[in-house]
Write a protein that holds these residues in place. Structure first.
Motif, PDB file in Angstrom:
ATOM      1  N   PHE A 130       0.244  -1.267   0.113  1.00 30.18           N
ATOM      2  CA  PHE A 130      -0.059  -0.025   0.241  1.00 30.18           C
ATOM      3  C   PHE A 130       0.921   1.357  -0.247  1.00 30.18           C
ATOM      4  O   PHE A 130       0.451   1.970  -0.474  1.00 30.18           O
ATOM      5  N   THR A 131       2.197   1.569   1.239  1.00 29.80           N
ATOM      6  CA  THR A 131       2.600   3.253   1.311  1.00 29.80           C
ATOM      7  C   THR A 131       3.582   2.551  -0.384  1.00 29.80           C
ATOM      8  O   THR A 131       3.505   4.195  -0.221  1.00 29.80           O
ATOM      9  N   LYS A 132       3.638   1.826  -0.936  1.00 32.04           N
ATOM     10  CA  LYS A 132       4.407   2.453  -1.910  1.00 32.04           C
ATOM     11  C   LYS A 132       4.292   3.293  -3.422  1.00 32.04           C
ATOM     12  O   LYS A 132       4.002   3.685  -3.931  1.00 32.04           O
ATOM     13  N   ALA A 133       3.054   3.102  -2.740  1.00 32.18           N
ATOM     14  CA  ALA A 133       1.769   3.662  -3.795  1.00 32.18           C
ATOM     15  C   ALA A 133       0.934   4.784  -3.188  1.00 32.18           C
ATOM     16  O   ALA A 133       0.018   5.083  -4.500  1.00 32.18           O
ATOM     17  N   GLY A 134       1.616   4.962  -2.190  1.00 35.60           N
ATOM     18  CA  GLY A 134       1.078   5.524  -1.846  1.00 35.60           C
ATOM     19  C   GLY A 134      -0.104   6.110  -1.337  1.00 35.60           C
ATOM     20  O   GLY A 134      -1.165   7.249  -0.556  1.00 35.60           O
ATOM     21  N   VAL A 135      -0.960   5.264  -0.499  1.00 35.50           N
ATOM     22  CA  VAL A 135      -1.832   4.766  -0.048  1.00 35.50           C
ATOM     23  C   VAL A 135      -1.786   4.830   1.478  1.00 35.50           C
ATOM     24  O   VAL A 135      -1.353   3.778   1.803  1.00 35.50           O
ATOM     25  N   THR A 136      -2.377   5.397   1.843  1.00 40.27           N
ATOM     26  CA  THR A 136      -2.352   6.144   3.459  1.00 40.27           C
ATOM     27  C   THR A 136      -3.420   5.079   4.739  1.00 40.27           C
ATOM     28  O   THR A 136      -3.326   4.707   5.389  1.00 40.27           O
ATOM     29  N   SER A 137      -4.670   4.403   2.999  1.00 41.69           N
ATOM     30  CA  SER A 137      -5.897   4.110   4.277  1.00 41.69           C
ATOM     31  C   SER A 137      -6.516   3.088   3.240  1.00 41.69           C
ATOM     32  O   SER A 137      -6.585   3.102   1.785  1.00 41.69           O
ATOM     33  N   VAL A 138      -6.996   2.193   3.641  1.00 42.23           N
ATOM     34  CA  VAL A 138      -7.028   1.151   3.371  1.00 42.23           C
ATOM     35  C   VAL A 138      -8.346   0.594   3.489  1.00 42.23           C
ATOM     36  O   VAL A 138      -9.179   0.041   4.990  1.00 42.23           O
ATOM     37  N   VAL A 139      -9.807  -0.336   2.197  1.00 38.53           N
ATOM     38  CA  VAL A 139     -10.811  -0.662   3.288  1.00 38.53           C
ATOM     39  C   VAL A 139     -10.583  -2.466   2.588  1.00 38.53           C
ATOM     40  O   VAL A 139     -10.519  -2.313   1.274  1.00 38.53           O
ATOM     41  N   GLY A 140     -10.615  -3.357   3.391  1.00 37.43           N
ATOM     42  CA  GLY A 140     -10.454  -4.624   3.029  1.00 37.43           C
ATOM     43  C   GLY A 140     -11.969  -5.725   2.499  1.00 37.43           C
ATOM     44  O   GLY A 140     -13.270  -4.574   3.432  1.00 37.43           O
ATOM     45  N   VAL A 141     -12.088  -5.931   1.978  1.00 35.14           N
ATOM     46  CA  VAL A 141     -12.904  -6.957   1.249  1.00 35.14           C
ATOM     47  C   VAL A 141     -13.087  -8.477   1.154  1.00 35.14           C
ATOM     48  O   VAL A 141     -11.598  -8.739   0.983  1.00 35.14           O
ATOM     49  N   LEU A 142     -13.591  -9.016   1.172  1.00 35.49           N
ATOM     50  CA  LEU A 142     -13.586 -10.819   0.492  1.00 35.49           C
ATOM     51  C   LEU A 142     -14.295 -11.385  -0.447  1.00 35.49           C
ATOM     52  O   LEU A 142     -14.979  -9.676  -0.853  1.00 35.49           O
ATOM     53  N   GLY A 143     -13.910 -11.415  -1.421  1.00 36.09           N
ATOM     54  CA  GLY A 143     -14.363 -12.061  -2.709  1.00 36.09           C
ATOM     55  C   GLY A 143     -14.822 -13.175  -2.945  1.00 36.09           C
ATOM     56  O   GLY A 143     -15.933 -13.635  -2.256  1.00 36.09           O
ATOM     57  N   THR A 144     -14.567 -14.058  -4.188  1.00 34.29           N
ATOM     58  CA  THR A 144     -15.798 -15.435  -4.338  1.00 34.29           C
ATOM     59  C   THR A 144     -15.237 -16.090  -2.632  1.00 34.29           C
ATOM     60  O   THR A 144     -16.578 -17.009  -2.905  1.00 34.29           O
ATOM     61  N   ASP A 145     -14.077 -16.298  -2.399  1.00 33.54           N
ATOM     62  CA  ASP A 145     -13.965 -17.110  -1.578  1.00 33.54           C
ATOM     63  C   ASP A 145     -14.353 -16.521  -0.246  1.00 33.54           C
ATOM     64  O   ASP A 145     -13.303 -15.933   0.561  1.00 33.54           O
ATOM     65  N   ASP A 146     -15.529 -16.087   0.324  1.00 32.00           N
ATOM     66  CA  ASP A 146     -16.416 -15.572   1.614  1.00 32.00           C
ATOM     67  C   ASP A 146     -16.071 -17.177   2.588  1.00 32.00           C
ATOM     68  O   ASP A 146     -17.113 -17.199   3.282  1.00 32.00           O
ATOM     69  N   LEU A 147     -15.715 -18.827   1.798  1.00 32.40           N
ATOM     70  CA  LEU A 147     -15.622 -19.816   3.362  1.00 32.40           C
ATOM     71  C   LEU A 147     -14.447 -19.764   3.623  1.00 32.40           C
ATOM     72  O   LEU A 147     -14.340 -19.562   5.302  1.00 32.40           O
ATOM     73  N   THR A 148     -13.362 -20.136   3.232  1.00 30.69           N
ATOM     74  CA  THR A 148     -11.918 -20.025   3.512  1.00 30.69           C
ATOM     75  C   THR A 148     -11.569 -19.492   3.792  1.00 30.69           C
ATOM     76  O   THR A 148     -10.637 -19.239   4.828  1.00 30.69           O
ATOM     77  N   ARG A 149     -11.893 -18.026   3.419  1.00 29.83           N
ATOM     78  CA  ARG A 149     -11.619 -16.564   4.052  1.00 29.83           C
ATOM     79  C   ARG A 149     -12.592 -16.511   5.137  1.00 29.83           C
ATOM     80  O   ARG A 149     -14.007 -16.432   4.106  1.00 29.83           O
ATOM     81  N   ASN A 150     -12.632 -15.634   6.148  1.00 28.55           N
ATOM     82  CA  ASN A 150     -14.366 -14.492   6.047  1.00 28.55           C
ATOM     83  C   ASN A 150     -14.186 -13.445   6.761  1.00 28.55           C
ATOM     84  O   ASN A 150     -13.013 -12.863   7.270  1.00 28.55           O
ATOM     85  N   THR A 151     -14.595 -12.952   7.652  1.00 33.40           N
ATOM     86  CA  THR A 151     -14.902 -11.205   8.193  1.00 33.40           C
ATOM     87  C   THR A 151     -13.844 -11.807   9.868  1.00 33.40           C
ATOM     88  O   THR A 151     -12.941 -10.541  10.073  1.00 33.40           O
ATOM     89  N   GLN A 152     -14.060 -12.554  10.404  1.00 32.05           N
ATOM     90  CA  GLN A 152     -12.949 -12.540  12.070  1.00 32.05           C
ATOM     91  C   GLN A 152     -11.139 -12.636  10.885  1.00 32.05           C
ATOM     92  O   GLN A 152     -10.414 -11.383  11.197  1.00 32.05           O
ATOM     93  N   THR A 153     -11.324 -13.198   9.724  1.00 35.99           N
ATOM     94  CA  THR A 153      -9.481 -13.301   9.050  1.00 35.99           C
ATOM     95  C   THR A 153      -9.290 -11.958   8.810  1.00 35.99           C
ATOM     96  O   THR A 153      -8.521 -10.929   8.620  1.00 35.99           O
ATOM     97  N   LEU A 154     -10.342 -11.214   8.057  1.00 34.04           N
ATOM     98  CA  LEU A 154     -10.548 -10.001   7.385  1.00 34.04           C
ATOM     99  C   LEU A 154     -10.740  -8.239   8.924  1.00 34.04           C
ATOM    100  O   LEU A 154      -9.430  -7.440   8.117  1.00 34.04           O
ATOM    101  N   VAL A 155     -11.329  -9.095   9.119  1.00 32.87           N
ATOM    102  CA  VAL A 155     -11.195  -7.914  10.762  1.00 32.87           C
ATOM    103  C   VAL A 155      -9.939  -8.101  11.600  1.00 32.87           C
ATOM    104  O   VAL A 155      -8.942  -7.098  12.085  1.00 32.87           O
ATOM    105  N   GLN A 156      -9.731  -9.313  12.019  1.00 31.82           N
ATOM    106  CA  GLN A 156      -8.000  -9.037  12.431  1.00 31.82           C
ATOM    107  C   GLN A 156      -6.677  -8.933  10.987  1.00 31.82           C
ATOM    108  O   GLN A 156      -5.892  -8.132  11.922  1.00 31.82           O
ATOM    109  N   GLN A 157      -6.458  -8.854  10.034  1.00 30.64           N
ATOM    110  CA  GLN A 157      -6.072  -8.213   9.042  1.00 30.64           C
ATOM    111  C   GLN A 157      -6.245  -7.059   9.530  1.00 30.64           C
ATOM    112  O   GLN A 157      -4.923  -6.049   9.265  1.00 30.64           O
ATOM    113  N   ALA A 158      -7.263  -6.207   9.482  1.00 31.24           N
ATOM    114  CA  ALA A 158      -7.146  -4.745   9.245  1.00 31.24           C
ATOM    115  C   ALA A 158      -6.403  -4.236  10.921  1.00 31.24           C
ATOM    116  O   ALA A 158      -5.846  -3.015  10.659  1.00 31.24           O
TER     117      ALA A 158
END
Length: 388
Positions: free
Chosen positions: A86-114
């Protein structure tokens, strides 16, 4: 320690001319054309921008921070994104999303990554749910996730008009939108439904029906990938007139066809006379960029990168768009949509997220939360598991 950035050509994003910025901790405490007289009592780090453009840190409203992919089996899962992605592209804020795979990846892992990205100095949020209905949530409902989980600000990316979606009915879609909207009212968060738009012939018809048949404000419905094909883009132009924010994806050049680039989409949207403050651009960073034939077979595969955002910004300026205007889809427009009140602009009281550009509008220095992450185009601060 105070930080003084002097002799900056400030675009806040409005053009303010040459000025000086003082930062204390994570906030901007002074911004003006008069050089501040800082007492010797305070230790001050001085950075001379030498007339270079200084702009707000970019806000990437759509990135797969836990990784995307998976359409061709377990080995095709994209790894999580590191801090410097992110930072090398000048991005200082990000919003994470899940896509096609919202089964082996989930809201728990997304929140933890944030939370992990926050610990490393980035401002990070996420949406709950993914492509499919019922939504994958942590508390059992979208409303609960938005209300009780600090990083969660909306629902998404919910797939519409796509063969990978769960083909939600209008009633299901409206129920989800109502939960997001009410949760937003309860918390002051964005409370949007961020909709992945596929190549299906129905296009934006479900969003159009939702606006026409419900009392839910149009701003709640937020379609992304609107430039993936030309008919979809034309529908999005019309939808924005109802009050929706629409989001274009900065696809790499080899993945633009049969659509149009994010820069061209902005130019056409602007030429149509529509409100450009309702137009945003995101990267789809960390997500796969697949193409399918009519039978749903994968024909092409790529991975989105945040680096495309500053490249798109420079492309807009080369096309004749003033830098201050070109910045808005990456900064102030996104902040307004997502109700990130201390992001997207440079002024006193705002978070000290900024980018120093070079003469070609490439990213030269990046500050996030008052700390330098990129200096002279080189990563100065890496995530815990990133290689030096």
């Amino acid at each position: 320690m105070l930080k003084l950035i002097k002799n900056a050509l400030i675009h806040a994003p409005d053009p303010l001319g040459i000025g000086h910025i003082v930062i204390a901790g994570e906030r901007i405490v002074y911004l003006g054309s008069t050089m501040p007289d800082l007492p010797d009592l305070f230790e001050t780090e001085v950075f001379d921008a030498e007339g270079a453009p200084v702009v707000p840190g970019l806000i990437d409203g759509h990135a797969h921070i836990t990784g995307g992919g998976g359409e061709t089996g377990p080995a095709s899962r994209v790894p999580p994104m590191g801090l410097s992605s992110f930072t090398k592209a000048g991005v200082t804020s990000v919003v994470g999303v899940l896509g096609t795979d919202d089964l082996t990846r989930n809201t728990q892992t997304l929140v933890q990554q944030a939370y992990g990205l926050r610990d490393e100095g980035l401002s990070a949020w996420c949406h709950t749910g993914g492509y499919h209905v019922p939504l994958t949530t942590l508390t059992g409902s979208a409303r609960g996730d938005i209300v009780f989980l600090d990083p969660v600000i909306g629902v998404g990316e919910l797939a519409i008009s796509d063969h990978r979606s769960s083909q939600p009915t209008l009633d299901e879609f409206l129920r989800i939108a109502s939960e997001a909207h009410v949760a937003g009212l309860m918390t002051g968060k964005a409370g949007i439904v961020h909709c992945h738009m596929g190549d299906g012939e129905r296009g934006l018809s479900m969003l159009e029906q939702a606006i026409a048949t419900s009392e839910i404000p149009a701003r709640v419905f937020n379609p992304t990938h609107i430039n993936r094909n030309k008919p979809l883009f034309e529908q999005a132009v019309a939808l924005a007139r109802h009050g929706c924010y629409v989001d274009a994806t900065a696809f790499p050049c080899e993945h633009v066809d049969p659509g149009i680039s994010a820069a061209d989409a902005y130019l056409q949207f602007r030429d149509a006379g529509d409100k450009v403050d309702r137009f945003t651009i995101s990267s789809d960073g960390g997500g796969c960029l697949p193409a399918f034939d009519h039978d749903g077979n994968l024909t092409r595969f790529g991975v989105g990168l945040c680096d495309i955002l500053p490249e798109t910004l420079a492309e807009l300026v080369r096309a004749g768009v003033p830098l201050s205007e070109a910045l808005a889809p990456f900064t102030s427009n996104v902040a307004d949509l997502l109700k990130l009140h201390r992001k997207g602009r440079l002024k006193v009281g705002m978070d000290a997220d900024l980018v120093v550009l070079d003469e070609n509008l490439a990213v030269r220095h990046v500050m996030a939360g008052g700390e330098w992450h990129v200096r002279e185009g080189q990563v100065a601060r890496r995530g815990m598991y990133e290689q030096g």
